[in-house]
Write an enzyme that holds these catalytic residues in place. Structure first.
Site, PDB file in Angstrom:
ATOM      1  N   HIS A   1      -1.919  -3.633  18.317  1.00 51.36           N
ATOM      2  CA  HIS A   1      -2.941  -4.315  17.515  1.00 51.36           C
ATOM      3  C   HIS A   1      -4.291  -4.428  18.225  1.00 51.36           C
ATOM      4  O   HIS A   1      -5.268  -4.857  17.615  1.00 51.36           O
ATOM      5  CB  HIS A   1      -2.453  -5.709  17.113  1.00 51.36           C
ATOM      6  CG  HIS A   1      -1.350  -5.665  16.100  1.00 51.36           C
ATOM      7  ND1 HIS A   1      -0.028  -5.547  16.446  1.00 51.36           N
ATOM      8  CD2 HIS A   1      -1.377  -5.675  14.747  1.00 51.36           C
ATOM      9  CE1 HIS A   1       0.722  -5.509  15.360  1.00 51.36           C
ATOM     10  NE2 HIS A   1      -0.074  -5.573  14.317  1.00 51.36           N
TER      11      HIS A   1
ATOM     12  N   LYS B   1      -3.756   5.409  11.238  1.00 50.76           N
ATOM     13  CA  LYS B   1      -2.652   4.855  10.449  1.00 50.76           C
ATOM     14  C   LYS B   1      -3.223   3.921   9.376  1.00 50.76           C
ATOM     15  O   LYS B   1      -4.142   3.158   9.642  1.00 50.76           O
ATOM     16  CB  LYS B   1      -1.720   4.050  11.361  1.00 50.76           C
ATOM     17  CG  LYS B   1      -0.502   3.529  10.602  1.00 50.76           C
ATOM     18  CD  LYS B   1       0.225   2.439  11.361  1.00 50.76           C
ATOM     19  CE  LYS B   1       1.300   1.835  10.474  1.00 50.76           C
ATOM     20  NZ  LYS B   1       1.797   0.558  10.949  1.00 50.76           N
TER      21      LYS B   1
ATOM     22  N   CYS C   1       2.855  -8.405  15.935  1.00 48.86           N
ATOM     23  CA  CYS C   1       4.175  -7.774  16.115  1.00 48.86           C
ATOM     24  C   CYS C   1       5.285  -8.796  16.045  1.00 48.86           C
ATOM     25  O   CYS C   1       6.455  -8.423  15.972  1.00 48.86           O
ATOM     26  CB  CYS C   1       4.298  -7.097  17.474  1.00 48.86           C
ATOM     27  SG  CYS C   1       3.104  -5.829  17.790  1.00 48.86           S
TER      28      CYS C   1
ATOM     29  N   CYS D   1      -2.435  -6.439  23.056  1.00 47.13           N
ATOM     30  CA  CYS D   1      -1.278  -5.769  22.475  1.00 47.13           C
ATOM     31  C   CYS D   1      -1.626  -4.290  22.284  1.00 47.13           C
ATOM     32  O   CYS D   1      -2.673  -3.976  21.717  1.00 47.13           O
ATOM     33  CB  CYS D   1      -0.942  -6.407  21.128  1.00 47.13           C
ATOM     34  SG  CYS D   1       0.093  -5.353  20.115  1.00 47.13           S
TER      35      CYS D   1
ATOM     36  N   LYS E   1      -2.593  -2.768   6.710  1.00 48.49           N
ATOM     37  CA  LYS E   1      -3.310  -3.907   6.165  1.00 48.49           C
ATOM     38  C   LYS E   1      -4.369  -4.384   7.155  1.00 48.49           C
ATOM     39  O   LYS E   1      -5.498  -4.668   6.796  1.00 48.49           O
ATOM     40  CB  LYS E   1      -2.338  -5.066   5.926  1.00 48.49           C
ATOM     41  CG  LYS E   1      -1.087  -4.646   5.202  1.00 48.49           C
ATOM     42  CD  LYS E   1      -0.081  -5.775   5.102  1.00 48.49           C
ATOM     43  CE  LYS E   1       1.284  -5.414   5.672  1.00 48.49           C
ATOM     44  NZ  LYS E   1       2.419  -5.922   4.969  1.00 48.49           N
TER      45      LYS E   1
ATOM     46  N   CYS F   1       2.487 -11.445  20.799  1.00 45.24           N
ATOM     47  CA  CYS F   1       1.562 -10.904  19.789  1.00 45.24           C
ATOM     48  C   CYS F   1       2.063 -11.345  18.422  1.00 45.24           C
ATOM     49  O   CYS F   1       3.192 -11.020  18.038  1.00 45.24           O
ATOM     50  CB  CYS F   1       1.509  -9.378  19.852  1.00 45.24           C
ATOM     51  SG  CYS F   1       0.627  -8.679  18.440  1.00 45.24           S
TER      52      CYS F   1
ATOM     53  N   HIS G   1       4.057   1.559   2.261  1.00 48.53           N
ATOM     54  CA  HIS G   1       5.276   0.899   1.754  1.00 48.53           C
ATOM     55  C   HIS G   1       5.837   1.704   0.583  1.00 48.53           C
ATOM     56  O   HIS G   1       7.050   1.852   0.444  1.00 48.53           O
ATOM     57  CB  HIS G   1       4.973  -0.511   1.235  1.00 48.53           C
ATOM     58  CG  HIS G   1       4.282  -1.386   2.230  1.00 48.53           C
ATOM     59  ND1 HIS G   1       3.002  -1.852   2.049  1.00 48.53           N
ATOM     60  CD2 HIS G   1       4.693  -1.866   3.420  1.00 48.53           C
ATOM     61  CE1 HIS G   1       2.655  -2.579   3.090  1.00 48.53           C
ATOM     62  NE2 HIS G   1       3.652  -2.609   3.936  1.00 48.53           N
TER      63      HIS G   1
ATOM     64  N   HIS H   1       0.847  -1.191   0.000  1.00 43.43           N
ATOM     65  CA  HIS H   1       0.000   0.000   0.000  1.00 43.43           C
ATOM     66  C   HIS H   1       0.884   1.243   0.000  1.00 43.43           C
ATOM     67  O   HIS H   1       2.113   1.133  -0.061  1.00 43.43           O
ATOM     68  CB  HIS H   1      -0.993  -0.026   1.164  1.00 43.43           C
ATOM     69  CG  HIS H   1      -0.370  -0.084   2.531  1.00 43.43           C
ATOM     70  ND1 HIS H   1       0.385   0.934   3.042  1.00 43.43           N
ATOM     71  CD2 HIS H   1      -0.395  -1.049   3.489  1.00 43.43           C
ATOM     72  CE1 HIS H   1       0.783   0.624   4.257  1.00 43.43           C
ATOM     73  NE2 HIS H   1       0.334  -0.589   4.548  1.00 43.43           N
TER      74      HIS H   1
HETATM   75  O1  ME8 Z   1       7.708  -4.242   9.686  1.00 45.13           O
HETATM   76  N1  ME8 Z   1       2.931   5.096   6.792  1.00 45.13           N
HETATM   77  O2  ME8 Z   1       7.272  -5.000   7.554  1.00 45.13           O
HETATM   78  P1  ME8 Z   1       5.930  -4.234   7.168  1.00 45.13           P
HETATM   79  C1  ME8 Z   1       4.230   5.127   6.461  1.00 45.13           C
HETATM   80  N2  ME8 Z   1       9.001  -6.964   7.891  1.00 45.13           N
HETATM   81  N3  ME8 Z   1       4.976   4.016   6.237  1.00 45.13           N
HETATM   82  C2  ME8 Z   1       4.374   2.829   6.359  1.00 45.13           C
HETATM   83  C3  ME8 Z   1       3.009   2.723   6.708  1.00 45.13           C
HETATM   84  C4  ME8 Z   1       2.278   3.936   6.926  1.00 45.13           C
HETATM   85  N4  ME8 Z   1       0.984   3.961   7.219  1.00 45.13           N
HETATM   86  N5  ME8 Z   1       2.691   1.424   6.750  1.00 45.13           N
HETATM   87  C5  ME8 Z   1       3.820   0.723   6.424  1.00 45.13           C
HETATM   88  C6  ME8 Z   1       7.948  -4.989   8.743  1.00 45.13           C
HETATM   89  N6  ME8 Z   1       4.835   1.579   6.174  1.00 45.13           N
HETATM   90  C7  ME8 Z   1       9.136  -5.904   8.811  1.00 45.13           C
HETATM   91  C8  ME8 Z   1      10.396  -5.109   8.532  1.00 45.13           C
HETATM   92  S1  ME8 Z   1      13.044  -4.922   8.198  1.00 45.13           S
HETATM   93  C9  ME8 Z   1      14.362  -5.817   8.626  1.00 45.13           C
HETATM   94  C10 ME8 Z   1      11.659  -5.904   8.618  1.00 45.13           C
HETATM   95  C11 ME8 Z   1       6.200   1.201   5.741  1.00 45.13           C
HETATM   96  O3  ME8 Z   1       5.443  -4.871   5.921  1.00 45.13           O
HETATM   97  C12 ME8 Z   1       7.257   1.749   6.692  1.00 45.13           C
HETATM   98  O4  ME8 Z   1       8.488   1.743   6.036  1.00 45.13           O
HETATM   99  O5  ME8 Z   1       5.018  -4.150   8.320  1.00 45.13           O
HETATM  100  C13 ME8 Z   1       7.245   0.696   7.790  1.00 45.13           C
HETATM  101  O6  ME8 Z   1       8.381   0.743   8.638  1.00 45.13           O
HETATM  102  C14 ME8 Z   1       7.177  -0.553   6.960  1.00 45.13           C
HETATM  103  O7  ME8 Z   1       6.318  -0.203   5.840  1.00 45.13           O
HETATM  104  C15 ME8 Z   1       6.634  -1.766   7.706  1.00 45.13           C
HETATM  105  O8  ME8 Z   1       6.463  -2.788   6.778  1.00 45.13           O
END
Ligand code: ME8
Length: 642
Positions: A147, A297, A130, A144, A300, A127, A22, A19
């Site tokens: 969540h 926020k 997380c 949590c 997903k 959780c 990301h 989304h």
């Molecule tokens: O945490 N606003 O993956 P993830 C801004 N796999 N950025 C956002 C966002 C939002 N509403 N939502 C997601 C993970 N992001 C782990 C990371 S790294 C070694 C492992 C972006 O799929 C932002 O960069 O939950 C956030 O830190 C990341 O997606 C979390 O992605």
């Protein structure tokens, strides 16, 4: 010596499709790579997907897939989205790649051999969202805090990483390198965790009997690696730790980009893991805020996501990149709305930039048969002032980008664009043409065309399609990776006299707000007018659940002058609420009173308490103390206001 630059995004979980949250982090990384490449640096950009752990197993199962099938599908979806968005990543790592698994295994063995991993029994609240255990003090009503879902109590034998051993070292490292975690608010967040208590050691394994979808521990085949210990290592496995040339070149200049949700693993787990493995820490951790929709926020799990490819199709890739980089103050939250996108496109891109290009090209066509006119040194037409302004803007643009304040950097460049628009108004080429002063007119138009070339080059890391179109139309040099390029831009010697320029049409079509309005039904139009007048529908009012509640208990909150913690009987259940009435009421006075409670307000954490609801009070002037709205005892508890 050539400078190097290495930028990473988080590797995204493959439990749902990408989304715009990301997309934001990935656009910033792509922008930074292109910006550093523009100035001749050797730039490298890594992204990828995080594919192990419970979360993924659960997502696969609920889609009737095996983890392998599911991770292949969603990982490909992420990769394809970035390709569709013209994101120029140099590598896309998957934690299921053998090259990654091998390095995780090597590092685990190394840390184990050094004596920093031990075996112990552990019970804790877990959780899955997380993928971590929560300490007692962070749990709110068994749920949590992120969540809002019940935690699972798990007790088992596991392997632990001695994170606490490196706590003092990390505090010192952060103090000695004030930019290590930036902006400062996140550095302070990490320091406050590190200083508040002894760190709990990190549980880095999961028994295979409970979870088999992970990298096996090299020293115990009955366990797999905890997903965070596995995932963080991607940043070095992808560039060929320990011996590859790429690792040597890029690791010392590594810039991690993340949002504030994953500060703790990146700010605490990762540097201590690196230290234990004898690897130097990353250079900087750069933390941005959330993109919110209507104050919430986007995520997903909340189901309020906006798909980046839909947006690009509707508004254009350059437009969306510009919007993201210009709209968010890096480090703080920002609100996404299509109205904000439309405003940025119409005001900044169509009005300021699009018009400048259009007017200049039209005049070149009209007065010089669309050929680039010569600069006439007898009639410089304010060239020195223009160059001074450009020099200053480039300096500021670059400085703010280096500091990750992209919106300020872009605004500085826009200062120059507006200045050039004003230059047209001040120099009035149409009047000069009327007077027949062709040498002066020629200098004015040449100054304008050279300015537009410089602007196009400076914007090329953002407007990745339109900048090259402008450069092509001007027949200007196409070098985008030259360490002298910024110096060349302020010479105004980039274009060739007498070369024909091409027609560009409209660079940034305006988004017709009226048209969008026209699509609205009369009922919708009426509604938006009423909204503008500050009026609400009866259905809006009906959404608020105001009911009578009785105060059962009231206590002052230590360290706060204004707040009281109240237990109330709301008819449905007993609630805790935190209310700002301590200055007006003694707790003893309140017990037994009936009040009005907004019962369906989202819970909020105030002074470490979960406040669920709000009591109604009134005041006439802003600085008056609030007076409680007390309810006649005849009205029963739980009665709803209607
Ligand atoms: O945490 N606003 O993956 P993830 C801004 N796999 N950025 C956002 C966002 C939002 N509403 N939502 C997601 C993970 N992001 C782990 C990371 S790294 C070694 C492992 C972006 O799929 C932002 O960069 O939950 C956030 O830190 C990341 O997606 C979390 O992605």
């Amino acid at each position: 010596m050539e400078k190097n630059f290495y930028v990473t995004t988080p590797i995204y979980y493959v439990n749902a499709e990408p989304h715009i949250g990301h997309a934001y982090t990935t656009i910033v990384a792509d922008f930074l790579k292109r910006f550093h490449k523009l100035t001749g640096e050797d730039s490298y950009f890594l992204t990828g997907t995080d594919e192990h752990g419970n979360k993924i197993v659960e997502a696969a199962a609920s889609n009737n897939s095996t983890p392998e099938e599911y991770t292949n599908k969603i990982s490909q979806m992420f990769k394809q989205t970035w390709i569709d968005m013209d994101i120029h990543f140099d590598d896309f790592i998957r934690t299921t790649d053998d090259r990654h698994k091998n390095i995780v295994t090597q590092i685990l063995q190394k840390v184990y051999d050094n004596g920093d991993i031990y075996f112990a029994s552990y019970g804790g609240h877990y959780c899955v969202g997380c993928e971590r255990f929560f300490a007692e003090k962070d749990i709110i009503e068994g749920k949590c805090p992120d969540h809002d879902k019940p935690l699972e109590f798990i007790e088992e034998n596991n392997y632990f990483f001695k994170m606490s051993k490196y706590q003092d070292w990390l505090i010192e490292h952060i103090n000695n390198n004030p930019d290590f975690i930036r902006p400062e608010r996140y550095k302070n967040e990490v320091l406050s965790i590190l200083r508040s208590d002894v760190l709990e050691d990190l549980c880095i394994s999961r028994p295979r009997a409970r979870l088999s979808w992970g990298i096996p521990l090299p020293f115990d085949e009955n366990y797999v690696t905890y997903v965070w210990f596995d995932a963080l290592i991607n940043y070095i496995s992808a560039i060929g730790y320990p011996d590859d040339e790429k690792f040597k070149r890029y690791w010392p200049v590594s810039q991690h980009l993340i949002a504030k949700d994953i500060v703790k693993p990146h700010g605490i787990f990762w540097p201590t893991m690196l230290k234990a493995a004898g690897i130097a820490p990353y250079q900087n951790l750069n933390v941005h805020g959330y993109w919110n929709i209507d104050e919430t926020k986007m995520s997903k799990s909340l189901g309020n996501v906006v798909r980046p490819t839909d947006l690009i199709e509707k508004y254009g890739n350059d437009q969306i990149r510009y919007f993201f980089l210009r709209e968010m103050t890096f480090g703080l939250d920002a609100t996404f709305s299509e109205e904000a996108v439309t405003n940025r496109i119409n005001y900044d891109l169509a009005n300021d930039l699009g018009n400048l290009v259009k007017r200049t090209f039209n005049m070149t066509d009209k007065y010089f048969e669309a050929k680039i006119p010569p600069f006439n040194s007898q009639n410089p037409a304010g060239r020195d002032e223009l160059l001074e302004r450009l020099k200053e803007s480039i300096k500021e643009y670059c400085e703010f980008i280096e500091k990750f304040q992209f919106n300020v950097g872009i605004e500085k460049l826009w200062g120059f664009i507006r200045y050039v628009n004003k230059y047209i108004e001040d120099n009035k080429p149409w009047a000069v043409a009327k007077e027949g002063n062709m040498p002066l007119l020629s200098s004015i138009i040449r100054n304008l065309l050279e300015s537009i070339y410089s602007i196009a080059v400076l914007l090329s890391p953002i407007c990745i399609n339109i900048s090259p179109m402008v450069v092509d139309a001007l027949n200007g040099p196409k070098v985008y990776d030259n360490n002298g390029i910024l110096d060349n831009l302020v010479l105004f010697h980039n274009l060739k006299e007498d070369t024909k320029i091409a027609d560009l049409g409209i660079l940034f079509p305006r988004i017709e707000i009226e048209k969008q309005d026209a699509k609205k039904t009369p009922e919708k139009k009426e509604r938006s007018k009423a909204e503008n007048d500050g009026l609400i529908d009866i259905s809006d009012f009906a959404k608020i659940d105001i009911r009578v509640a009785k105060i059962l208990k009231a206590e002052k909150i230590e360290d706060s002058e204004k707040l009281l913690e109240l237990q109330v009987d709301a008819g449905i259940e007993n609630r805790t609420i935190v209310a700002g009435i301590a200055k007006s009421y003694l707790p003893e006075y309140l017990v037994g009173k009936k009040i009005l409670l907004v019962a369906n307000l989202k819970p909020a954490k105030i002074f470490k308490r979960k406040s669920h609801g709000m009591l109604l009070a009134a005041k006439k002037e802003k600085n008056d103390e609030p007076v409680l709205i007390e309810i006649d005892d005849k009205i029963p508890i739980g009665a709803k206001l209607s």
